[in-house]
Design a protein around this motif. Structure first.
Motif, short mmCIF file in Angstrom:
data_model
loop_
_atom_site.label_atom_id
_atom_site.label_comp_id
_atom_site.label_asym_id
_atom_site.label_seq_id
_atom_site.Cartn_x
_atom_site.Cartn_y
_atom_site.Cartn_z
N ASN A 100 -7.21 18.38 7.44
CA ASN A 100 -6.43 17.50 6.58
C ASN A 100 -7.41 16.74 5.69
O ASN A 100 -8.33 16.09 6.20
CB ASN A 100 -5.61 16.52 7.45
N ASP A 102 -6.94 14.17 3.86
CA ASP A 102 -6.62 12.76 3.67
C ASP A 102 -7.45 11.90 4.62
O ASP A 102 -7.24 11.95 5.83
CB ASP A 102 -5.12 12.54 3.92
N ASN A 136 -4.05 18.65 1.96
CA ASN A 136 -3.62 17.28 2.25
C ASN A 136 -2.33 17.34 3.07
O ASN A 136 -1.23 17.41 2.53
CB ASN A 136 -3.42 16.49 0.96
N THR A 138 -1.09 15.02 4.90
CA THR A 138 -0.33 13.77 4.82
C THR A 138 0.66 13.83 3.67
O THR A 138 1.83 13.45 3.81
CB THR A 138 -1.28 12.56 4.67
N GLU A 139 0.22 14.35 2.52
CA GLU A 139 1.12 14.53 1.38
C GLU A 139 2.22 15.54 1.71
O GLU A 139 3.37 15.35 1.34
CB GLU A 139 0.34 14.99 0.13
N LYS A 142 4.75 13.82 3.79
CA LYS A 142 5.60 12.95 2.96
C LYS A 142 6.67 13.78 2.26
O LYS A 142 7.83 13.39 2.18
CB LYS A 142 4.76 12.21 1.91
N GLU A 143 6.25 14.95 1.78
CA GLU A 143 7.18 15.87 1.11
C GLU A 143 8.27 16.34 2.08
O GLU A 143 9.43 16.50 1.71
CB GLU A 143 6.39 17.07 0.60
N PRO A 147 5.42 10.56 6.37
CA PRO A 147 3.99 10.80 6.54
C PRO A 147 3.56 10.97 8.00
O PRO A 147 2.56 11.62 8.28
CB PRO A 147 3.31 9.57 5.90
#
Length: 198
Positions: A100, A102, A136, A138-139, A142-143, A147
């Motif tokens: 990841n 992030d 990423n 984390t992104e 979120k999507e 998160p």
């Protein structure tokens, strides 16, 4: 890489406290047990509270000890970029790193005492010696809807390498995540898997 026909698999999951390293490990371990594989697992950490390094060793189809020897892991699943560097010594020479991108900045960085290394430089360093799948997560989480499902997105990413069926892994995601977040986590798992299927 296909997981078909693999009888033994050593995985190191590295992250920091609060990222859900233990849940990721539990999902994989429970799925392997459901498929009648022997599972040995060990968790080691300095400070498991938020910010401290956490590492889990998961040995599937292994009758030996629960700790993976140096250069013994097939895959290093790093929930945080600097943790990939910290535990790289456990990865076999032909192993794969799933990371990841992030970063989580420790107190020493946020207080100005230290600087966090450039993430692109970390990835480049990892790529000097190993196959790397960096994204990423984390992104992606979120999507998917939240998160905090990042750890499950990472399990989805490593699922392409595991000798455990996708259906069993998804079943374990459904059983182990909070009920109100099942749909988000299943979506995160699928999105993570898509990353390593390409």
């Amino acid at each position: 890489m296909s997981a078909e026909g693999i009888s033994k698999f050593d995985l190191v999951i590295a992250g920091v406290g609060g990222q859900g390293t233990v849940l990721a490990s539990d999902i994989i371990g429970k799925a392997a047990v459901k498929e009648n594989m022997s599972v040995r697992a060990a968790e080691t950490h300095g400070m498991a509270q938020r910010g401290g390094s956490v590492v889990n060793h998961i040995r599937l189809g292994c009758e030996l000890g629960s700790m993976i020897p140096m250069k013994g892991a097939d895959v290093l699943l790093a929930l945080e970029p600097s943790e990939a560097l910290r535990y790289l010594e456990f990865l076999s020479d032909d192993g794969t790193i799933i990371v990841n991108t992030d970063p989580i900045h420790p107190v020493t960085v946020t207080s100005g005492q230290c600087t966090y290394p450039d993430v692109d430089a970390i990835i480049a360093k990892l790529e000097e010696t190993h196959k790397v799948k960096a994204f990423n997560a984390t992104e992606l989480a979120k999507e998917a809807g939240h998160p905090q499902s990042m750890n499950v997105a990472m399990v989805g990413a490593v699922s392409s390498y595991l000798p455990v069926s996708i259906d069993t892994l998804v079943e374990c995601v459904r059983e182990l995540v909070p009920q109100k977040s099942i749909d988000i986590n299943v979506k995160a798992f699928e999105m993570g898997r898509d990353i390593t299927q390409g």
